[in-house]
Design a protein around this motif. Structure first.
Motif, PDB file in Angstrom:
ATOM      1  N   ASN A  17       0.814  -1.214   0.000  1.00 16.85           N
ATOM      2  CA  ASN A  17       0.000   0.000   0.000  1.00 16.85           C
ATOM      3  C   ASN A  17       0.851   1.269   0.000  1.00 16.85           C
ATOM      4  N   ILE A  18       2.160   1.106   0.169  1.00 20.39           N
ATOM      5  CA  ILE A  18       3.059   2.252   0.303  1.00 20.39           C
ATOM      6  C   ILE A  18       3.751   2.529  -1.020  1.00 20.39           C
ATOM      7  N   LEU A  19       3.638   3.748  -1.504  1.00 25.02           N
ATOM      8  CA  LEU A  19       4.283   4.134  -2.753  1.00 25.02           C
ATOM      9  C   LEU A  19       5.673   4.709  -2.523  1.00 25.02           C
ATOM     10  N   MET A  20       5.830   5.493  -1.436  1.00 28.24           N
ATOM     11  CA  MET A  20       7.096   6.181  -1.211  1.00 28.24           C
ATOM     12  C   MET A  20       7.436   6.223   0.265  1.00 28.24           C
ATOM     13  N   SER A  21       8.727   6.385   0.513  1.00 19.05           N
ATOM     14  CA  SER A  21       9.236   6.452   1.881  1.00 19.05           C
ATOM     15  C   SER A  21      10.212   7.616   2.008  1.00 19.05           C
ATOM     16  N   GLY A  22      10.298   8.162   3.219  1.00 21.06           N
ATOM     17  CA  GLY A  22      11.280   9.204   3.489  1.00 21.06           C
ATOM     18  C   GLY A  22      12.592   8.633   3.988  1.00 21.06           C
ATOM     19  N   THR A  23      12.718   7.317   3.953  1.00 18.41           N
ATOM     20  CA  THR A  23      13.937   6.633   4.379  1.00 18.41           C
ATOM     21  C   THR A  23      14.504   5.820   3.217  1.00 18.41           C
ATOM     22  N   GLU A  54       7.802  16.759  -7.123  1.00 23.30           N
ATOM     23  CA  GLU A  54       7.483  16.349  -8.484  1.00 23.30           C
ATOM     24  C   GLU A  54       7.208  14.850  -8.552  1.00 23.30           C
ATOM     25  N   ARG A  55       8.045  14.079  -7.870  1.00 23.37           N
ATOM     26  CA  ARG A  55       7.881  12.626  -7.889  1.00 23.37           C
ATOM     27  C   ARG A  55       6.618  12.221  -7.132  1.00 23.37           C
ATOM     28  N   ILE A  56       6.367  12.887  -6.019  1.00 23.52           N
ATOM     29  CA  ILE A  56       5.182  12.573  -5.225  1.00 23.52           C
ATOM     30  C   ILE A  56       3.916  12.882  -6.024  1.00 23.52           C
ATOM     31  N   SER A  57       3.904  14.028  -6.705  1.00 27.39           N
ATOM     32  CA  SER A  57       2.749  14.426  -7.500  1.00 27.39           C
ATOM     33  C   SER A  57       2.490  13.436  -8.638  1.00 27.39           C
ATOM     34  N   ALA A  58       3.552  12.994  -9.268  1.00 28.43           N
ATOM     35  CA  ALA A  58       3.420  12.077 -10.401  1.00 28.43           C
ATOM     36  C   ALA A  58       2.990  10.680  -9.972  1.00 28.43           C
ATOM     37  N   SER A  59       3.235  10.324  -8.716  1.00 27.13           N
ATOM     38  CA  SER A  59       2.952   8.962  -8.243  1.00 27.13           C
ATOM     39  C   SER A  59       1.470   8.693  -8.037  1.00 27.13           C
ATOM     40  N   GLY A  60       0.681   9.764  -7.875  1.00 27.42           N
ATOM     41  CA  GLY A  60      -0.729   9.569  -7.582  1.00 27.42           C
ATOM     42  C   GLY A  60      -1.007   9.342  -6.111  1.00 27.42           C
ATOM     43  N   CYS A  61      -0.010   9.566  -5.284  1.00 24.84           N
ATOM     44  CA  CYS A  61      -0.161   9.387  -3.837  1.00 24.84           C
ATOM     45  C   CYS A  61      -1.196  10.363  -3.285  1.00 24.84           C
ATOM     46  N   THR A  62      -2.053   9.893  -2.362  1.00 23.09           N
ATOM     47  CA  THR A  62      -3.116  10.738  -1.801  1.00 23.09           C
ATOM     48  C   THR A  62      -2.996  10.945  -0.296  1.00 23.09           C
ATOM     49  N   LEU A  63      -2.097  10.194   0.355  1.00 21.16           N
ATOM     50  CA  LEU A  63      -1.949  10.280   1.814  1.00 21.16           C
ATOM     51  C   LEU A  63      -0.479  10.295   2.178  1.00 21.16           C
ATOM     52  N   ALA A  64      -0.083  11.261   3.001  1.00 22.48           N
ATOM     53  CA  ALA A  64       1.286  11.311   3.525  1.00 22.48           C
ATOM     54  C   ALA A  64       1.224  11.057   5.023  1.00 22.48           C
ATOM     55  N   ILE A  65       1.895   9.999   5.469  1.00 23.33           N
ATOM     56  CA  ILE A  65       1.951   9.676   6.894  1.00 23.33           C
ATOM     57  C   ILE A  65       3.278  10.187   7.436  1.00 23.33           C
ATOM     58  N   GLU A  66       3.213  11.191   8.290  1.00 26.18           N
ATOM     59  CA  GLU A  66       4.402  11.835   8.828  1.00 26.18           C
ATOM     60  C   GLU A  66       4.448  11.653  10.333  1.00 26.18           C
ATOM     61  N   ASN A  67       5.665  11.789  10.896  1.00 29.22           N
ATOM     62  CA  ASN A  67       5.745  11.848  12.350  1.00 29.22           C
ATOM     63  C   ASN A  67       5.770  13.318  12.777  1.00 29.22           C
ATOM     64  N   LEU A  83      -0.788  19.916  -3.055  1.00 29.46           N
ATOM     65  CA  LEU A  83      -0.690  18.896  -4.102  1.00 29.46           C
ATOM     66  C   LEU A  83      -1.842  17.897  -4.041  1.00 29.46           C
ATOM     67  N   GLY A  84      -2.709  18.054  -3.029  1.00 26.07           N
ATOM     68  CA  GLY A  84      -3.880  17.196  -2.919  1.00 26.07           C
ATOM     69  C   GLY A  84      -3.743  16.046  -1.941  1.00 26.07           C
ATOM     70  N   LEU A  85      -2.642  16.008  -1.184  1.00 23.89           N
ATOM     71  CA  LEU A  85      -2.434  14.921  -0.222  1.00 23.89           C
ATOM     72  C   LEU A  85      -3.061  15.268   1.129  1.00 23.89           C
ATOM     73  N   VAL A  86      -3.639  14.271   1.748  1.00 28.27           N
ATOM     74  CA  VAL A  86      -4.019  14.390   3.155  1.00 28.27           C
ATOM     75  C   VAL A  86      -2.770  14.085   3.969  1.00 28.27           C
ATOM     76  N   VAL A  87      -2.410  14.970   4.913  1.00 26.48           N
ATOM     77  CA  VAL A  87      -1.227  14.765   5.738  1.00 26.48           C
ATOM     78  C   VAL A  87      -1.665  14.283   7.114  1.00 26.48           C
ATOM     79  N   LEU A  88      -1.334  13.040   7.418  1.00 25.52           N
ATOM     80  CA  LEU A  88      -1.663  12.441   8.711  1.00 25.52           C
ATOM     81  C   LEU A  88      -0.400  12.438   9.563  1.00 25.52           C
ATOM     82  N   THR A  89      -0.448  13.096  10.707  1.00 33.98           N
ATOM     83  CA  THR A  89       0.713  13.151  11.603  1.00 33.98           C
ATOM     84  C   THR A  89       0.534  12.137  12.719  1.00 33.98           C
ATOM     85  N   GLU A  90       1.272  11.031  12.637  1.00 36.05           N
ATOM     86  CA  GLU A  90       1.179  10.029  13.706  1.00 36.05           C
ATOM     87  C   GLU A  90       2.047  10.499  14.867  1.00 36.05           C
ATOM     88  N   GLN A  91       1.555  10.300  16.072  1.00 37.90           N
ATOM     89  CA  GLN A  91       2.210  10.847  17.257  1.00 37.90           C
ATOM     90  C   GLN A  91       2.614   9.773  18.251  1.00 37.90           C
TER      91      GLN A  91
END
Length: 279
Positions: A17-23, A54-67, A83-91
């Protein structure tokens, strides 16, 4: 996807379910996630503070899970939202309880339609932690910290999840609320003289190798500050260092607590992964 939550997604077998990672793959210690990064099944989308828009926009990603680090870069969060992403901040890092961090797996169970699996994995960790915490106390006091570039000790607030893991493992955290009340965050920086006065008689030292990976031997450790050689735990040879990946392994909370208990009680440590005794 933030690095600390990779293990939760991986444990649910939801990596597809994951398209991209920050790691990057080289910095990832979660086996399944690392493999997906290496094969390209999950792409590297840039650091949280400098994502590849640019890469995130092209991927079609709709949700960014951030800390919670995303809170330090509000402009990044705003750009992702534009860019149209929902940003979910997990705590999870703000949870005061060790099992509270693990329970975040239930959120990912909802997100990826794996609620039953998430509940099972959480209950499994809970049962194991309760079993270890029910064992007799070791009677040992424990200091947990690392030395920063200024020579000060950076420890954890009493009541923080790391301090609680030490307590659950049968240890007694060497610092109390009054001694760690200088900041609202989970980390507390104390000048070495003050830290020495507070923790010098701790029976066991656990050095935070997740933050400072430069300590491989006891000589490396005492070389961080001249006062360290005078600590009781150093004189008695009871200094341990954590693995660099410990904070990325929420689903191994029970294993970490078990290893802490073994270090405190002198159990066989030959199969330890998260703790290593310095010699």
């Amino acid at each position: 996807m933030s690095s600390a939550t990779m293990c939760l997604v991986d444990a649910l077998d939801a990596n597809d379910n994951i398209l991209m990672s920050g790691t990057k793959a080289d910095d990832c210690s979660v086996a399944g996630f690392k493999s997906a990064l290496g094969s390209g099944a999950i792409a590297y989308g840039g650091k949280y503070s400098a994502p590849d828009y640019e890469r995130i926009s092209a991927s079609g990603c709709t949700l960014a899970i951030e800390n919670t680090m995303i809170n330090h870069t509000p402009d990044v969060k705003e750009k992702l939202q534009k860019l149209g992403l929902v940003v979910l901040t997990e705590q999870s890092s703000s949870e005061p309880k060790a099992l509270g961090r693990v329970e975040w797996i239930k959120l990912f169970g909802v997100l990826f339609d794996k609620e039953d699996e998430a509940t099972h994995l959480f209950n499994e960790q809970k049962a194991r932690v309760e079993q270890t915490s029910g064992l007799a106390s070791s009677g040992k006091t424990v200091a947990y910290f690392y030395i920063n570039s200024n020579g000060a000790a950076v420890t954890r607030r009493a009541g923080d999840y790391v301090a609680q893991m030490i307590e659950l493992a049968g240890g007694s955290y060497a610092l109390d609320d009054a001694q760690t009340a200088s900041t609202s965050g989970s980390s507390v920086t104390l000048e070495m003289e003050r830290f020495y006065a507070t923790a010098k008689d701790a029976d066991i030292i656990v050095y935070n190798g997740t933050i400072d990976e430069s300590v491989a031997t006891l000589n490396d450790f005492v070389g961080k500050n001249a006062l360290l050689s005078q600590f009781k735990a150093v004189r008695n040879g009871n200094v341990w260092v954590t693995s660099a990946d410990m904070y990325q392994q929420m689903t191994s909370t029970a294993d970490i607590i078990d290893e802490l208990h073994g270090a405190f009680t002198g159990d066989d440590t030959s199969d330890f992964h998260y703790l290593r005794k310095l010699g």
